[in-house]
Design a protein around this motif. Structure first.
Motif, short mmCIF file in Angstrom:
data_model
loop_
_atom_site.label_atom_id
_atom_site.label_comp_id
_atom_site.label_asym_id
_atom_site.label_seq_id
_atom_site.Cartn_x
_atom_site.Cartn_y
_atom_site.Cartn_z
N VAL A 7 18.18 -20.65 -5.13
CA VAL A 7 19.47 -20.63 -5.49
C VAL A 7 19.67 -20.21 -7.28
O VAL A 7 19.93 -19.88 -7.83
CB VAL A 7 20.21 -22.19 -5.76
CG1 VAL A 7 21.65 -22.32 -6.33
CG2 VAL A 7 20.92 -22.51 -4.10
N GLY A 8 18.34 -20.93 -8.12
CA GLY A 8 18.23 -20.61 -9.16
C GLY A 8 17.60 -19.14 -9.74
O GLY A 8 18.74 -18.76 -10.18
N LEU A 9 17.37 -18.66 -9.23
CA LEU A 9 16.99 -17.17 -8.78
C LEU A 9 18.68 -16.49 -8.56
O LEU A 9 19.22 -15.61 -9.34
CB LEU A 9 15.68 -16.52 -8.08
CG LEU A 9 13.81 -17.36 -8.18
CD1 LEU A 9 13.70 -16.49 -7.39
CD2 LEU A 9 13.98 -16.39 -10.07
N GLY A 10 18.60 -16.60 -7.60
CA GLY A 10 20.16 -15.78 -7.23
C GLY A 10 21.72 -15.86 -7.93
O GLY A 10 22.02 -15.23 -8.32
N VAL A 11 21.36 -17.75 -9.27
CA VAL A 11 22.68 -18.07 -9.83
C VAL A 11 22.23 -16.13 -11.35
O VAL A 11 22.71 -15.92 -11.88
CB VAL A 11 22.28 -19.26 -10.24
CG1 VAL A 11 23.53 -19.13 -11.98
CG2 VAL A 11 23.32 -20.03 -10.01
N MET A 12 20.46 -16.59 -11.51
CA MET A 12 20.16 -15.49 -12.49
C MET A 12 20.60 -14.17 -12.34
O MET A 12 20.29 -13.70 -12.97
CB MET A 12 18.76 -15.95 -12.58
CG MET A 12 18.27 -14.67 -14.16
SD MET A 12 16.07 -14.98 -13.69
CE MET A 12 15.73 -13.84 -12.26
N ALA A 13 20.56 -13.99 -10.84
CA ALA A 13 20.12 -12.11 -11.02
C ALA A 13 21.54 -11.70 -10.47
O ALA A 13 21.99 -10.71 -10.49
CB ALA A 13 19.08 -11.86 -9.61
N LEU A 14 22.35 -12.48 -9.79
CA LEU A 14 23.64 -12.55 -9.08
C LEU A 14 25.44 -13.12 -9.55
O LEU A 14 26.43 -12.52 -10.23
CB LEU A 14 23.31 -13.14 -7.52
CG LEU A 14 22.83 -12.09 -6.80
CD1 LEU A 14 22.49 -12.83 -5.45
CD2 LEU A 14 22.81 -10.93 -6.42
N LEU A 15 24.69 -14.10 -10.83
CA LEU A 15 26.09 -14.75 -10.27
C LEU A 15 26.34 -14.72 -12.31
O LEU A 15 27.47 -13.76 -12.85
CB LEU A 15 26.57 -16.36 -10.82
CG LEU A 15 26.47 -16.57 -8.41
CD1 LEU A 15 26.84 -18.11 -8.64
CD2 LEU A 15 27.95 -16.00 -8.63
N LEU A 16 25.37 -15.08 -12.82
CA LEU A 16 25.20 -14.88 -14.35
C LEU A 16 24.58 -14.32 -14.82
O LEU A 16 23.31 -14.61 -16.15
CB LEU A 16 25.26 -16.04 -15.09
CG LEU A 16 26.96 -17.64 -14.43
CD1 LEU A 16 26.37 -18.71 -15.17
CD2 LEU A 16 28.03 -16.74 -15.84
N PRO A 17 24.09 -13.02 -14.54
CA PRO A 17 22.87 -12.52 -14.85
C PRO A 17 23.11 -11.55 -16.22
O PRO A 17 24.23 -11.34 -17.11
CB PRO A 17 22.57 -11.19 -14.37
CG PRO A 17 24.36 -10.74 -14.52
CD PRO A 17 25.14 -11.85 -14.33
N LEU A 18 21.53 -12.54 -17.53
CA LEU A 18 22.07 -11.12 -18.67
C LEU A 18 22.09 -9.97 -19.37
O LEU A 18 21.70 -9.27 -18.36
CB LEU A 18 20.52 -12.68 -19.97
CG LEU A 18 20.55 -13.62 -19.86
CD1 LEU A 18 19.00 -13.70 -20.52
CD2 LEU A 18 21.02 -14.37 -20.38
N ASN A 19 21.96 -9.18 -19.97
CA ASN A 19 22.65 -7.95 -20.03
C ASN A 19 20.85 -7.64 -20.65
O ASN A 19 20.79 -7.78 -21.94
CB ASN A 19 23.86 -7.67 -21.55
CG ASN A 19 23.73 -6.22 -21.16
OD1 ASN A 19 22.73 -5.73 -21.77
ND2 ASN A 19 24.51 -5.36 -21.36
N PRO A 20 20.46 -7.72 -20.01
CA PRO A 20 18.65 -6.58 -20.90
C PRO A 20 18.97 -6.50 -21.77
O PRO A 20 18.65 -6.50 -22.78
CB PRO A 20 18.67 -6.25 -20.01
CG PRO A 20 18.93 -5.97 -18.21
CD PRO A 20 20.30 -6.09 -19.31
N LEU A 21 19.85 -5.20 -22.21
CA LEU A 21 20.12 -4.01 -23.44
C LEU A 21 20.28 -5.05 -24.66
O LEU A 21 19.66 -4.68 -25.71
CB LEU A 21 20.63 -3.01 -23.51
CG LEU A 21 20.13 -2.05 -22.42
CD1 LEU A 21 21.32 -1.33 -22.44
CD2 LEU A 21 18.50 -1.77 -22.55
N THR A 22 21.46 -5.92 -24.09
CA THR A 22 21.25 -7.20 -25.66
C THR A 22 20.60 -8.34 -25.98
O THR A 22 20.18 -8.53 -27.34
CB THR A 22 22.28 -7.75 -24.64
OG1 THR A 22 23.71 -6.74 -25.00
CG2 THR A 22 23.17 -9.37 -26.06
N VAL A 23 19.33 -8.47 -24.28
CA VAL A 23 18.80 -9.24 -25.24
C VAL A 23 17.73 -8.53 -25.89
O VAL A 23 17.28 -9.38 -26.79
CB VAL A 23 17.53 -9.90 -24.13
CG1 VAL A 23 16.79 -10.47 -24.13
CG2 VAL A 23 19.02 -10.81 -22.84
N VAL A 24 17.01 -7.96 -25.73
CA VAL A 24 16.34 -7.19 -26.33
C VAL A 24 16.68 -6.65 -27.66
O VAL A 24 15.63 -6.57 -28.72
CB VAL A 24 15.64 -5.88 -25.75
CG1 VAL A 24 14.90 -4.98 -26.30
CG2 VAL A 24 15.20 -6.69 -23.78
N GLY A 25 17.72 -6.22 -27.70
CA GLY A 25 18.34 -5.18 -29.12
C GLY A 25 18.28 -6.91 -30.02
O GLY A 25 17.76 -6.26 -31.06
#
Length: 384
Positions: A158-176
């Motif tokens: 469930v933890g991985l599912g929430v991270m990947a499907l429901l509320l995924p971070l924007n990778p480019l925003t994180v890195v930027g």
């Protein structure tokens, strides 16, 4: 009425801003973790039918609370660690009963088993803590139970599912966000060093060196952000389209870190040049300034998911200016700066996406057009 010192007010405001900034940066993580804990309990209790599935929300929280970028590995370690702890505990406690000695034996054997299986500290910790929890809270009465292992698996998934499907971070925003301070301190530092050389201001260059030395943490956070973004881009279907732009950050991060180290050596030698009274030709100042502009363009073009063409052009311009300075005549410290400009230019051209041989060829040609080449041995210097 006692007057509050202005410095205390400024310090308090700065701390408050920093704390609010950290809250904003971690707000999505808090939301992810809360949603995952609630969903894990719902699935384990209402869908699977476990009466008190406390391991499910615990597993979900642990999965999302570990270092971002390691969640997939930690989820597997969590599940297997819990499985080992529960298996060892169930077998031994069922056979030999409960008590302080039995709990100590269970924990020791769970840790030994986890080490034998071979993995990181997370698996060992989970094996030991799971053994303690189930031995003290829910000792077996009717044989070996598999429910707690199922709960742990539900929570991790469930933890991985929430991270990947429901509320995924924007990778480019994180890195930027992470790249901005890491590259910004180098860009501003090089440009300010150029100004310090032109003004022969040693104290200003010393301040730049102190900031560059303190920026290792920014580089480390950039790498951590890249790891987190890569994980999200791999797991979250809605973020798959960002993988091409993210690869540019992945390719450029290592070379940007090298550029930072070369930049520190350059600034140290600029301080020595000023202190020793050596001449700083205008071309040398322009070379250092062009390096700073190259880093500025690198940050901007990566953030806009563009090929870093302007970054590459400024880096080659810096190499050309350095060659002109060397041909005009520089002292020992000046020759070291020239060599460091060349090395840093190669780093930045590599960060722009070119292969090593092509980057060296372009920089060598840019220096050669100037009519002079610095000795490579001049760049061999410690970065204390």
């Amino acid at each position: 009425m006692v007057a509050v010192p202005e410095t205390l007010v400024r310090r308090t405001r700065a701390r408050l801003r920093d704390r609010l900034h950290r809250v904003r940066m971690n707000l999505l993580l808090a939301l992810q973790t809360g949603v995952a804990a609630g969903l894990a309990w719902l699935v384990a209790h209402d869908v699977v039918g476990h009466r008190a599935p406390f391991f499910a929300p615990i597993a979900a929280v642990i999965t999302l609370a570990v270092s971002v970028g390691q969640r997939l590995r930690r989820a597997f370690e969590l599940v297997f660690g819990v499985a080992i702890g529960i298996a060892v505990r169930d077998v031994l406690i069922y056979l030999i009963g409960t008590g302080p000695a039995q709990i100590g034996l269970v924990v020791a054997l769970a840790i030994v088993t986890a080490i034998f299986v071979g993995s990181g500290s997370a698996l060992i910790t989970q094996a030991a803590s799971s053994a303690v929890l189930v031995a003290t809270l829910t000792p077996p009465s009717n044989g070996i139970s598999y429910g707690r292992f199922v709960d742990a698996m539900i929570g991790g998934l469930v933890g991985l599912g929430v991270m990947a499907l429901l509320l995924p971070l924007n990778p480019l925003t994180v890195v930027g966000r992470a790249a901005r301070p890491a590259l910004g301190v180098l860009a501003h530092g090089l440009i300010e060093t150029a100004d310090a050389l032109a003004a022969r201001d040693g104290e200003r260059a010393e301040a730049v060196l102190a900031r560059l030395r303190a920026s290792e943490g920014d580089v480390r956070r950039l790498q951590e952000a890249i790891d987190a973004a890569s994980e999200t881009a791999s797991l979250a279907p809605v973020r798959w389209r960002t993988r091409g732009a993210l690869n540019q950050y992945v390719d450029g991060a290592e070379h940007a870190a090298r550029a930072l180290r070369n930049g520190r050596v350059l600034v140290r030698r600029a301080i020595a040049l000023i202190d020793d009274g050596e001449v700083a030709p205008p071309h040398l100042v322009d070379a250092v300034r062009s390096l700073g502009e190259s880093v500025e363009w690198l940050e901007k073009e990566l953030a806009e998911a563009q090929e870093p063409v302007a970054c590459r052009e400024r880096a080659l311009r810096a190499a050309n200016e350095a060659g002109l300075a060397y041909a005009a005549g520089v002292g020992f410290s000046g020759s070291v700066i020239v060599a460091q400009v060349r090395s840093t230019a190669i780093d930045l051209v590599r960060a722009s996406g070119l292969e090593p041989d092509e980057a060296r060829r372009l920089v060598r040609r840019a220096v050669g057009r100037s009519g002079g080449e610095p000795q490579r041995s001049a760049a061999v210097e410690g970065d204390e």
